[in-house]
Design a protein around this motif. Structure first.
Motif, PDB file in Angstrom:
ATOM      1  N   ALA A 129      -7.492 -63.148 -97.021  1.00 51.11           N
ATOM      2  CA  ALA A 129      -8.665 -62.497 -96.439  1.00 51.11           C
ATOM      3  C   ALA A 129      -8.341 -61.093 -95.953  1.00 51.11           C
ATOM      4  O   ALA A 129      -9.155 -60.170 -96.095  1.00 51.11           O
ATOM      5  CB  ALA A 129      -9.215 -63.356 -95.295  1.00 51.11           C
ATOM      6  N   ASP A 130      -7.166 -60.907 -95.360  1.00 47.62           N
ATOM      7  CA  ASP A 130      -6.782 -59.571 -94.897  1.00 47.62           C
ATOM      8  C   ASP A 130      -6.611 -58.607 -96.065  1.00 47.62           C
ATOM      9  O   ASP A 130      -7.008 -57.438 -95.991  1.00 47.62           O
ATOM     10  CB  ASP A 130      -5.480 -59.645 -94.092  1.00 47.62           C
ATOM     11  N   ALA A 133     -10.085 -57.652 -97.261  1.00 47.18           N
ATOM     12  CA  ALA A 133     -10.720 -56.728 -96.324  1.00 47.18           C
ATOM     13  C   ALA A 133     -10.121 -55.332 -96.475  1.00 47.18           C
ATOM     14  O   ALA A 133     -10.838 -54.322 -96.419  1.00 47.18           O
ATOM     15  CB  ALA A 133     -10.548 -57.234 -94.892  1.00 47.18           C
ATOM     16  N   HIS A 134      -8.809 -55.276 -96.665  1.00 47.65           N
ATOM     17  CA  HIS A 134      -8.138 -53.987 -96.880  1.00 47.65           C
ATOM     18  C   HIS A 134      -8.650 -53.337 -98.158  1.00 47.65           C
ATOM     19  O   HIS A 134      -8.895 -52.123 -98.209  1.00 47.65           O
ATOM     20  CB  HIS A 134      -6.626 -54.200 -96.938  1.00 47.65           C
ATOM     21  N   GLU A 136     -11.616 -53.737 -99.540  1.00 48.72           N
ATOM     22  CA  GLU A 136     -12.986 -53.268 -99.337  1.00 48.72           C
ATOM     23  C   GLU A 136     -13.016 -51.962 -98.552  1.00 48.72           C
ATOM     24  O   GLU A 136     -13.813 -51.072 -98.848  1.00 48.72           O
ATOM     25  CB  GLU A 136     -13.804 -54.335 -98.602  1.00 48.72           C
ATOM     26  N   HIS A 137     -12.159 -51.821 -97.558  1.00 50.04           N
ATOM     27  CA  HIS A 137     -12.198 -50.635 -96.700  1.00 50.04           C
ATOM     28  C   HIS A 137     -11.370 -49.488 -97.264  1.00 50.04           C
ATOM     29  O   HIS A 137     -11.811 -48.335 -97.282  1.00 50.04           O
ATOM     30  CB  HIS A 137     -11.705 -50.989 -95.294  1.00 50.04           C
TER      31      HIS A 137
END
Length: 351
Positions: A129-130, A133-134, A136-137
């Motif tokens: 998940a991390d 998220a990385h 996506e950002h």
């Protein structure tokens, strides 16, 4: 080598499903277009490029050596197919040809292929998940241990042999290898490199980011970036994009595998984090009459991304990126690799 006679008029463009001994759709059409020097209508340019990428991936062809062979040797189609078979090291598995033709015709993949792709989709995630998220950002993610240490070492040995150099002889690093262009080395096929292209872990990472396992691997190059010296300055390329900047930029994912431990100052791959979200706004700041790619050279700052042998950096192709000058004590050795779906987005207009 049997050759096509280029005199006496333009070569007729083959039909989409006209083939030869390989039975691959579109292959003869592409061959006839290249040798006939026939332009592609603007409205068909995107489909033609997709077709080319799928055919080259499915047949294990590097773009540069294939075009050099076709345009330099001008083989007839039977001889061209013989060259493809030799490049592959022998005949192709029937499933491979069936999957290739299914992608080119829009048909369902063969059952054996479907089962293999389902197994990849059902496998545990390699990006957590991390990581997602990385992605996506920041628009990039590091896949640790994309290939094993043994595979990384074997791949590095391919680079050294191709360069005609030794990791134990620094005196020999201060020159270009015989197949080198900038930091790129024009070696596309080798059993060790092909094994990396079939890594289930790498395939799974791309599948997570694309949302499908029905992907095709690129047949790309290796890279060698030696330490800078007075006799061998950084060869480039500098900051750049490998995609049109016409907005909106569709999803595209590129990748590079580190074959040796690579510190950030060791000519590491670098990028502008998060630019996939801001590139539209940035383009609005480019002065009128100024070429965006040159403006990037003068105004953008990249962040170098180091990694261990076997790590892979994946990035959204909307990120400005590039290799960096090697101010370390060891060369940077890499393999370039990406996966893409048959219906990947493309803008035929270049900006």
């Amino acid at each position: 080598m049997r050759q096509v006679d280029g005199e006496g008029g333009m070569m007729a463009l083959a039909e989409q499903r006209e083939g030869g001994k390989l039975g691959v759709f579109a292959l003869k059409r592409l061959w006839s277009r290249w040798l006939g020097d026939q332009a592609v209508a603007a409205e068909h340019a995107a489909d033609e490029w997709r077709t080319t990428q799928i055919v080259f991936s499915g047949l294990g062809l590097g773009l540069e050596p294939t075009m050099r062979h076709v345009l330099g040797q001008r083989p007839d189609f039977a001889a061209f197919e013989d060259w493809i078979i030799a490049n592959n090291g022998g005949p192709f598995a029937p499933e491979r040809i069936a999957r290739l033709n299914a992608a080119l015709s829009g048909a369902a993949v063969p059952p054996a292929t479907a089962a293999r792709l389902h197994a990849i989709e059902a496998a545990p995630p390699v990006l957590d998940a991390d990581d997602l998220a990385h992605w996506e950002h920041q628009g990039w993610v590091r896949l640790r241990g994309a290939i094993s240490p043994q595979a990384a070492q074997a791949s590095a040995e391919v680079v050294w042999r191709t360069q005609g150099m030794s990791p134990d002889d620094p005196a020999g690093w201060g020159r270009f290898g015989p197949h080198q262009q900038c930091v790129f080395v024009q070696m596309f096929r080798h059993p060790v490199l092909d094994a990396n292209r079939h890594s289930a872990r790498i395939h799974k990472a791309f599948a997570q980011l694309w949302g499908t396992a029905d992907l095709w691997p690129s047949i790309d190059r290796i890279g060698f970036n030696p330490p800078e010296s007075s006799g061998l300055p950084f060869p480039g390329p500098g900051i750049h994009w490998d995609v049109s900047l016409v907005q909106p930029i569709p999803l595209g994912i590129q990748g590079v595998i580190y074959l040796t431990d690579t510190d950030p100052d060791q000519g590491a791959f670098a990028l502008v984090p998060g630019m996939q979200r801001t590139i539209g706004d940035w383009l609005q700041t480019v002065p009128a009459g100024r070429e965006p790619r040159q403006h990037a050279v003068d105004t953008l700052t990249m962040t170098p991304i180091g990694g261990l042998a076997g790590d892979m950096v994946l990035w959204h192709h909307a990120l400005a990126h590039g290799p960096t000058p090697n101010r370390g004590s060891r060369p940077r050795l890499v393999q370039y690799l990406k996966f893409f779906p048959a219906d990947f987005g493309i803008c035929p207009k270049w900006l």
